[in-house]
Write a protein that holds these residues in place. Structure first.
Motif, PDB file in Angstrom:
ATOM      1  N   ASN A   1      11.212   3.831  -8.401  1.00  8.22           N
ATOM      2  CA  ASN A   1      12.277   4.999  -7.628  1.00  8.22           C
ATOM      3  C   ASN A   1      11.269   4.847  -5.799  1.00  8.22           C
ATOM      4  O   ASN A   1      12.013   5.380  -5.088  1.00  8.22           O
ATOM      5  N   SER A   2      10.270   4.871  -5.985  1.00 10.70           N
ATOM      6  CA  SER A   2       9.365   5.056  -4.730  1.00 10.70           C
ATOM      7  C   SER A   2      10.034   3.917  -4.033  1.00 10.70           C
ATOM      8  O   SER A   2      10.135   4.453  -2.764  1.00 10.70           O
ATOM      9  N   ALA A   3      10.097   2.167  -4.432  1.00 12.41           N
ATOM     10  CA  ALA A   3      10.725   1.435  -3.953  1.00 12.41           C
ATOM     11  C   ALA A   3      11.983   1.838  -2.617  1.00 12.41           C
ATOM     12  O   ALA A   3      12.027   1.783  -1.551  1.00 12.41           O
TER      13      ALA A   3
ATOM     14  N   ASP B   1       1.119  -1.307  -0.337  1.00 11.00           N
ATOM     15  CA  ASP B   1      -0.163   0.389  -0.175  1.00 11.00           C
ATOM     16  C   ASP B   1       0.597   1.159  -0.084  1.00 11.00           C
ATOM     17  O   ASP B   1       1.010   1.716  -0.798  1.00 11.00           O
ATOM     18  N   GLN B   2       1.845   1.268   0.960  1.00  9.20           N
ATOM     19  CA  GLN B   2       2.705   1.999   0.762  1.00  9.20           C
ATOM     20  C   GLN B   2       3.339   2.759  -0.403  1.00  9.20           C
ATOM     21  O   GLN B   2       3.258   3.873  -0.944  1.00  9.20           O
ATOM     22  N   HIS B   3       3.712   1.896  -0.893  1.00  8.30           N
ATOM     23  CA  HIS B   3       3.960   1.794  -2.382  1.00  8.30           C
ATOM     24  C   HIS B   3       3.616   2.116  -2.753  1.00  8.30           C
ATOM     25  O   HIS B   3       3.715   3.033  -3.997  1.00  8.30           O
ATOM     26  N   LYS B   4       2.361   1.677  -2.865  1.00  3.44           N
ATOM     27  CA  LYS B   4       0.696   1.969  -3.996  1.00  3.44           C
ATOM     28  C   LYS B   4       0.628   3.865  -3.972  1.00  3.44           C
ATOM     29  O   LYS B   4       1.013   4.203  -4.925  1.00  3.44           O
TER      30      LYS B   4
ATOM     31  N   THR C   1      11.536   0.237   5.269  1.00  2.58           N
ATOM     32  CA  THR C   1      11.266  -1.131   5.705  1.00  2.58           C
ATOM     33  C   THR C   1      11.517  -2.426   4.584  1.00  2.58           C
ATOM     34  O   THR C   1      12.047  -3.521   4.571  1.00  2.58           O
ATOM     35  N   PHE C   2      11.969  -0.756   3.554  1.00  2.00           N
ATOM     36  CA  PHE C   2      12.565  -2.130   2.183  1.00  2.00           C
ATOM     37  C   PHE C   2      13.903  -2.160   2.339  1.00  2.00           C
ATOM     38  O   PHE C   2      13.967  -1.335   2.191  1.00  2.00           O
ATOM     39  N   LYS C   3      14.580  -3.483   2.249  1.00  2.00           N
ATOM     40  CA  LYS C   3      16.271  -3.797   2.668  1.00  2.00           C
ATOM     41  C   LYS C   3      17.126  -4.036   1.831  1.00  2.00           C
ATOM     42  O   LYS C   3      17.672  -4.416   1.570  1.00  2.00           O
ATOM     43  N   HIS C   4      16.348  -4.661   0.614  1.00  2.00           N
ATOM     44  CA  HIS C   4      16.855  -5.122  -0.655  1.00  2.00           C
ATOM     45  C   HIS C   4      17.138  -3.643  -1.792  1.00  2.00           C
ATOM     46  O   HIS C   4      16.844  -4.492  -2.953  1.00  2.00           O
TER      47      HIS C   4
END
Lengths: 357, 1129
Positions: A326-328, A248-251, A333-336
């Motif tokens: 870019n949003s990722a 959701d955050q990504h979206k 919390t996204f570590k990769h």
């Protein structure tokens, strides 16, 4: 009365580029003579059909004798049998290794085996390329494949050095070798709209970013095979779709960025989860050889087709993927990030290339 | 122990796979010289072995060094069975024996196998340490330089020309020995190759000895030939011109050795050489000749009592002793004369005419042909008037000959001697014991040169050639017999001696004391052999000659008034009142002081100083004659009978074609008559030109037999018109616009405008005969046409009579010679008269065509047509293939015909295509300049040339169609990196590496040309003679692409091997290249074929003309430097 024997040998080997092309295209001597006659060479220097026939046969013989050398082009430069100026040698080699896009499109991703070779007559009939020419092209692929398969070092550079090809052609061969090695499916109906050049571009992206050689260029086989570790790491990306919050955050990040910038915004917003799932699932499955093969078909089915049905323009696509990638990075919390960039960089450019009619 | 030969085997590359299991090869090398063999280690499992062997040292006689080749054999080691040979390299080390030539041989040689062709390459280093040998009985002749070039080589000057040298050696042909039945084809071929290599070496050594005897140091115009006589053996023979050459230091003489023209080399310098004008001692034959008037043979009917100075053939007494062939040829008639036919001929420098009243038509000529040496004197078929003479002649001759022999003492050939070592016994021409030769040869050799004042040169320093008489030739039909008849070891020598005597006598008859442009050849079919010799009778300036070499007695007066060089050679050498044949003489159109003939035929190149109008062109006469199959004497007699007719017809054809092109002289005339089982082929090639000094040729007049027939007359008119049109067209094509004053176009000549004709011709030449001739020609063209007889027709050579279909055919064939396409010129001489601005494009090529005659019932006419078409089509093919070089000229077009078996006609052509600058073709250096100093005129013709710069030029060139390939530089650098396998560090490699074409490339570009020069370059060093003999055989003909595929790759291989040897010597070009022999045999049913090729040439280093200082005096001529177009593709 018949001409029993007829040869002409020059100290500097005489080669007519037009005849060479006819030979490469697999014309028989008689057909080649016909083509030349229609081309108007005869008027040019008052020649007769006999003269043309004799010349064509001579040239064909010369090419046949040279063919052995062309199989290992490095030999052409230091063999003694034919005195050919270096610029001519380069032309000979380049043309010999040139191929028809229509033909290569048919065999791209197929195993370069005897079985495929048996089907060449069908392919020839389909593409309008003569069987002889098909064979030459196929054998060229196979020969290049065999040589570079066992070599260390960058794929394109190896091909260029061993076959003395131009950079462009070497890259195309690298793509062919890469496709053949990974057996990418390219023949499905849905992929028919893609040209060889589309695939070649994608192959270049994959080679440069997803293989072992992309990170360490002193490893064996590095350019031909995808980086296994990387493929494993791709599984980690699943978090982007399995973690509800993250998704959701990504979206919302993407939608915020896109709002007002495109007419297709509504469709993008509506389809975001589907599209994201599609891309991430492709990434996650790449550890299976079978799924690697289906990489391109998956891209088309899971991403390109939905977008197309929503009438995204190429600019829309670019905009969307840029922001999507870019949003990722902003997701805390996204570590990769590294894997993500490595993955999306390729996906992005491949999709840009593949997104057309 | 005067020499140490050292060889090192460095590496191999591209070896074939000999072990199927491993796909690799365990190669090692055997190095053999004489009876000593060394081996390298085995280099296991490699297709690119590195042996880096030690130096193998052979301590040998210099005699052996000259005779033997170094033999390098590459083998595949096999632990359990016999080692398999991969192939061989024969390296002729002769160039290393001459201090001025190469100093080391180093490079990649193709490994050659007679069954498989080239199988990889091997890198070999060879050196020789030669010790001085002061033994005056030595048998070696190290240091004598050999040149194939038929002019004084550039970068040398001729201090003295000594004269003719000849030698022949004989052996059994290994192919025909009993052992051949049990050995493999490979072994047999190799035995043959090796033997011929040995024989060539020996021959060269012996010729060298003769040269040393004469005091010379070089042989120029060295012509070596093989006669494959089958069962009866193998003859290797050579002729040449002995000279003393001085090397010009390259710095001081760029002017003299950079000419575009080959012929102007050391001119002015040579004049200063110590020359002797004194009279030489008079020998026997001179005494004789001075006892009677120097009578040409044609005069004999009236003065037959005076013995002619030279015997046209051997005396009877001698014939009986050399009976092996001569007797067998004698028909069983009551006539005592031998029937050994000598249809020797002057190709009269004028028309092929005889001022005879009695004329036997070719058909009826058989009467005369039964006779002795009847047709010897002149071209036409035997004439009754001559017939009686010949008997007389023969008698007187035998007398002369005896005297001559007595005078010559030990004889000329050095062909005695019986004992020798086991190897040497194989050779007919055994070396005499040293003492014998020493004693005999100093007198004998001098005599030889004197006896045969022949010169194989075809172009000369200015001033050398004073006058030219015309072509002299002689042929003789012989039956071959085994050579090793111990009683007759000198048969072949005797045969040639006869022919040479005859040539000499012909020259004498033309008032000449020398023969230039001399050559000899044979044609063999089964047991029949036609020996031919031809040359150009000439008077030479004795200043260049060694004393005693020329017989000057009667010609001195001719040197008193020097003629201008641009026309002097055309002036007749013979006595105007006592002409050897009827010629129409006029005053020279150039200097108007001396007489010139109306037509001039020669075998030499056009002298560079000659004044020429327009351009030249190739003129060929082609002829086929069927004959019945026969054996032995019958066959020989039949051939003898046909020969004079063939010569006559060829000559007529040449003359007509010459007139059709509105030209008046032939240069480089070469007539080849080739014998087959059921036919004879004749091919005459020459370069026609319009010599400004000679009168304009008349047109060609057609005459009909039956004037009443209207349709016929109509037909004749049509043909006449076509001919006139063709002449007009040709004049335009070849830019023949003689000064208006002398213009005699056909119409004028035919009397349409009589007044003008008279005026024009009459004014410069107040010669009543001339006028009368014109009147006569007028009458011919008018109503008296019908009464023309053959003699009339022949007399002026431009009236063609149509009396039957054959004649119509002839005329048609005359007109069917296709003109050369626009942008092309062709000639068989060194360079094209009228083209002076060559650019860099050079493409040497060899083409072979074999035609199978399927129709068994062919007529002579039909055959002629086929043969003519064959030659014409070949030319057309060349033009087509070389179209990218336009504008260009095919130079030294050398056609060789053969009848390899029944119903097969083979034509082999070697030539070079050279580009030139179109815009300046018109200009010929002004005549003033020529007379002043022709040696300077060519100097400004220097072009920034890319002899070795294909690469650089290529890089600059936009590669025509392929846009994506401006990659050459990359390619090359990569190549060089791949070439690391070459064990030779760049620094150590030879000088050639520094000037090789392509910095990164590993293969030296070697240019080849049949000419004595490469345009735009300067030869700075001659590295030695290349003389190579190869055999190739296959038993998988179909798999190798049929006969064409087989021969194509063989010729390519031969080129490759020549190039490799030249490159190994440090050279970058071959000049005066020629393919002497190309014998092709096939048996398609057995899927087999075999081919023998012999090539020769001079290996040279040449550099681009860069150091040019424009010659100020010549700028007005408008020849500027032009950049070379890269025509050679």
């Amino acid at each position: 009365m018949a001409v029993e024997l007829d040869v002409f040998v020059g100290n500097t080997t005489i080669m007519d580029e037009e005849v060479y092309q006819l030979w490469l295209d697999g014309y028989t001597v008689n057909d080649a003579v016909k083509v030349r006659m229609e081309g108007g060479v005869m008027e040019e220097c008052e020649a007769s059909a006999d003269v043309l026939l004799s010349d064509t046969m001579d040239q064909y013989r010369t090419f046949q004798m040279c063919e052995r050398l062309l199989h290992s082009p490095a030999k052409l430069a230091n063999q003694l049998l034919f005195q050919i100026p270096p610029n001519r040698q380069a032309i000979l080699i380049e043309r010999y290794y040139a191929f028809d896009d229509a033909f290569v499109r048919e065999v791209l991703g197929k195993k370069l085996s005897k079985g495929t070779k048996k089907d060449l007559d069908d392919i020839g009939a389909k593409t309008g390329v003569t069987l002889k020419s098909c064979r030459r092209q196929f054998d060229n692929f196979k020969r290049v494949f065999k040589v570079v398969e066992e070599l260390k070092g960058p794929l394109v550079e190896n091909i260029r050095q061993h076959f003395l090809l131009s950079d462009k052609l070497a890259r195309d061969y690298a793509a062919i070798v890469f496709f053949a090695n990974n057996r990418f499916e390219t023949g499905k109906r849905k992929l028919q709209y893609l040209t060889f050049q589309d695939f070649a571009f994608c192959a270049g992206q994959l080679i440069n970013n997803w293989t072992v050689g992309a990170v360490d260029n002193m490893v064996e086989d590095m350019d031909v095979d995808l980086d296994k570790e990387f493929l494993q790491e791709l599984k980690e990306l699943k978090i982007l779709i399995t973690d509800k919050d993250l998704l959701d955050q990504h979206k919302s990040l993407v939608c915020t960025a896109l709002r007002g910038k495109t007419k297709a915004f509504n469709e993008m917003e509506a389809n975001f989860k589907n599209l994201s799932r599609g891309l991430i699932n492709i990434a996650a499955k790449l550890t299976n050889t079978k799924d690697v093969r289906d990489f391109f078909i998956d891209l088309v089915e899971k991403f390109i087709e939905p977008c197309r049905s929503d009438r995204w323009t190429a600019a829309d696509m670019k905009l969307y993927l840029t922001h999507y990638t870019n949003s990722a990075h902003i997701l805390d919390t996204f570590k990769h990030q590294v894997v993500w960039d490595r993955y999306m960089g390729v996906i992005k450019s491949c999709i840009f290339k593949m997104y057309h009619d | 122990m005067p020499g140490k030969l050292k060889a090192r085997i460095v590496a191999g590359r591209h070896l074939p796979v000999m072990d199927r299991a491993s796909d690799l090869t365990d190669a090692f090398v055997e190095v053999k010289f004489g009876n000593t063999t060394f081996k390298t280690d085995v280099c296991p499992k490699s297709l690119n072995p590195q042996w880096n062997s030690e130096w193998f040292k052979f301590e040998v006689d210099d005699e052996d060094l000259q005779d033997e080749p170094l033999q390098v054999t590459v083998l595949d080691h096999d632990t359990y069975s016999a080692n398999d040979a991969i192939g061989k390299v024969y390296i002729d080390i002769d160039p290393l024996l001459c201090s001025e030539a190469a100093s080391v041989i180093s490079g990649w040689f193709p490994i050659y196998d007679t069954i498989h062709g080239i199988r990889g390459e091997i890198n070999v280093l060879v050196k020789v340490e030669l010790f001085n040998d002061l033994n005056r009985f030595r048998q070696s002749s190290c240091g004598v330089k050999f040149f194939c070039t038929t002019s004084i080589p550039r970068c040398y000057r001729a201090a003295m020309v000594h004269g003719f040298v000849e030698e022949l050696v004989v052996n059994e042909d290994p192919e025909y020995q009993w052992i051949d039945r049990i050995r493999t084809p490979r072994a047999s071929n190799e035995a043959r190759q090796r033997l011929i290599s040995l024989m060539s070496g020996e021959l060269q050594r012996k010729i060298g000895l003769k040269v040393l005897e004469m005091g010379g140091n070089a042989v120029v115009g060295y012509l070596q030939c093989f006669d494959l006589e089958g069962e009866s053996g193998l003859v290797v023979r050579a002729i040449g011109t002995a000279c003393t050459l001085d090397k010009l230091s390259s710095g001081s003489a760029p002017n003299t050795n950079t000419h575009m023209h080959p012929n102007t080399a050391p001119a002015s310098n040579a004049c200063n050489s110590p020359s002797k004008d004194g009279k030489e001692p008079v020998f026997g034959e001179d005494l004789l000749s001075s006892s009677g008037p120097p009578t040409p043979f044609r005069a004999l009917p009236t003065s037959s009592s005076s013995p002619p100075p030279f015997s046209p053939s051997k005396p009877c007494s001698r014939q009986s002793s050399s009976s092996d062939t001569d007797l067998s040829l004698t028909p069983k008639t009551e006539k005592a004369q031998p029937v050994r036919r000598r249809p020797g001929i002057f190709l009269c420098p004028s028309s092929p005419t005889l001022s005879t009243d009695t004329l036997s038509l070719p058909g009826s000529g058989s009467v005369g042909c039964g006779h002795g040496s009847a047709p010897r004197a002149t071209t036409p078929p035997p004439l009754s008037s001559i017939r009686s003479d010949s008997a007389l002649l023969r008698k007187s001759v035998s007398f002369t000959e005896d005297l001559l022999l007595a005078a010559s003492g030990m004889g000329s050939g050095g062909s005695a001697g019986k004992e020798a070592g086991p190897l040497k016994t194989l050779l007919r021409q055994q070396t005499q014991t040293a003492l014998e030769q020493r004693g005999a040869s100093s007198s004998g050799l001098l005599l030889n040169a004197r006896e045969f004042p022949f010169f194989t040169l075809t172009s000369f320093p200015p001033g050398f050639l004073v006058h030219v008489g015309g072509v002299v030739s002689a042929r003789s039909v012989k039956l071959l017999d085994r050579i090793h008849n111990p009683d007759e070891p000198e048969t072949r020598d005797a045969w040639w001696e006869e022919i040479r005597q005859e040539i000499k006598s012909h020259a004498k008859a033309l008032g000449c004391h020398a023969v230039v442009g001399y050559s000899e050849s044979t044609s063999i079919c089964e047991e029949v052999c036609i020996l031919s010799a031809s040359g150009t009778a000439a008077i030479l300036n004795p200043r260049y000659m060694r004393e005693g070499c020329l017989d000057m007695g009667i010609t001195d007066h001719r040197f008193e008034e020097p003629s201008p060089p641009s026309c002097g050679f055309c002036h007749i050498p013979y006595d105007e009142l006592n002409m050897p044949f009827p010629a129409q003489l006029t005053y020279c159109y150039h200097c108007r002081r001396q007489k010139v003939p109306d037509v001039l035929f020669t075998t030499i190149d056009l002298p560079p100083e000659a004044a020429v109008t327009g351009k030249g062109c190739l003129i060929q006469a082609r002829l086929c004659r069927l004959k019945k199959k026969a054996q032995g004497e019958v066959n020989a007699t039949a051939i003898s009978n046909l020969l004079p007719f063939m010569e006559y017809e060829l000559h007529t054809q040449l003359m007509n074609k010459l007139k059709l092109r509105s030209m008046n002289a032939l240069f480089g005339l070469h007539i080849q008559i080739s014998v087959g089982e059921n036919m004879l082929l004749g091919l005459a090639s020459a370069t026609g030109v319009y010599l400004t000094a000679l009168p304009a040729p008349g047109g060609i007049q057609i005459a009909g037999k039956t004037p009443g027939d209207l349709s016929n007359e109509q037909h004749i008119l049509t043909i006449q018109k076509r001919i006139n049109d063709t002449i007009a067209k040709n004049k335009e094509l070849y830019q023949i616009n003689p000064p208006k004053l002398f213009a005699l176009d056909p119409e004028v000549f035919c009397g349409i405008n009589m007044e003008l004709t008279e005026e024009v011709v009459g004014s410069p030449i107040p010669d009543p005969r001339q006028r009368s001739r014109l009147f006569r020609s007028h009458s011919e063209s008018s109503d008296e046409v019908s009464e023309l007889d053959l003699s009339h027709g022949k007399k002026d050579a431009f009236v063609l009579e149509i009396d039957d279909t054959d004649a119509v055919e002839d005329i048609h064939s005359l007109l069917t010679d296709a003109p050369t396409p626009t942008g092309f010129y062709s000639c068989n001489t060194e360079v094209m008269p009228g083209i002076y601005n060559w650019t860099s494009g050079v493409q040497m090529f060899t083409s072979v065509r074999v035609l199978r005659l399927s129709n068994a019932n062919l007529t002579n006419q039909g055959l002629n047509k086929i043969f003519t078409d064959l030659c014409e089509n070949l030319l057309k093919s060349f033009y087509f293939k070389l179209r990218s070089m336009i504008p260009c000229c095919l130079c030294r077009l050398n056609f060789t015909v053969a009848v390899p078996e029944e119903e097969l006609i083979q034509v082999a052509v070697t030539a070079v295509a050279m580009t030139f600058d179109k815009d300046q073709t018109q200009e010929k250096p002004a005549e003033k300049a020529i007379t002043k100093g022709c040696s300077e005129t060519e100097d400004q013709l220097q072009f920034p040339l890319e002899l070795c710069a294909d690469a650089s030029s290529a890089n600059n060139q936009p590669s025509s169609k392929i846009s994506g390939v401006p990659e050459t530089t990359n390619v090359s650098s990569r190549v060089s990196s791949l070439d690391r396998s070459s064990p030779l560090p760049e620094g150590r490699s030879r000088s050639l590496r520094s000037n090789r074409s392509f910095a990164g490339g590993s293969v030296t570009v070697v240019k080849m040309t049949p000419l004595s020069f490469l345009p735009g370059t300067r030869i700075i060093k001659y590295l030695g003679i290349i003389n190579m003999f190869f055999i190739r055989e296959t038993s998988s003909l179909r798999e190798e692409g049929g006969v064409s595929g087989f021969l194509h790759s063989f010729i390519a291989e031969v080129f490759a091997m020549v190039r490799a040897h030249v490159a190994a010597l440090g050279g970058n070009a071959v000049v005066s290249y020629s393919m002497k022999e190309c014998v092709f045999m096939e048996n398609p049913n057995k899927n087999q074929a075999q081919c023998l090729i012999n090539v020769s040439g001079d290996a040279v280093i040449c550099v681009r003309e860069t150091d040019q200082e424009p010659i100020p005096s010549m700028t007005n001529i408008g020849q500027t430097c032009t950049s070379g177009t890269d025509g050679a593709t």
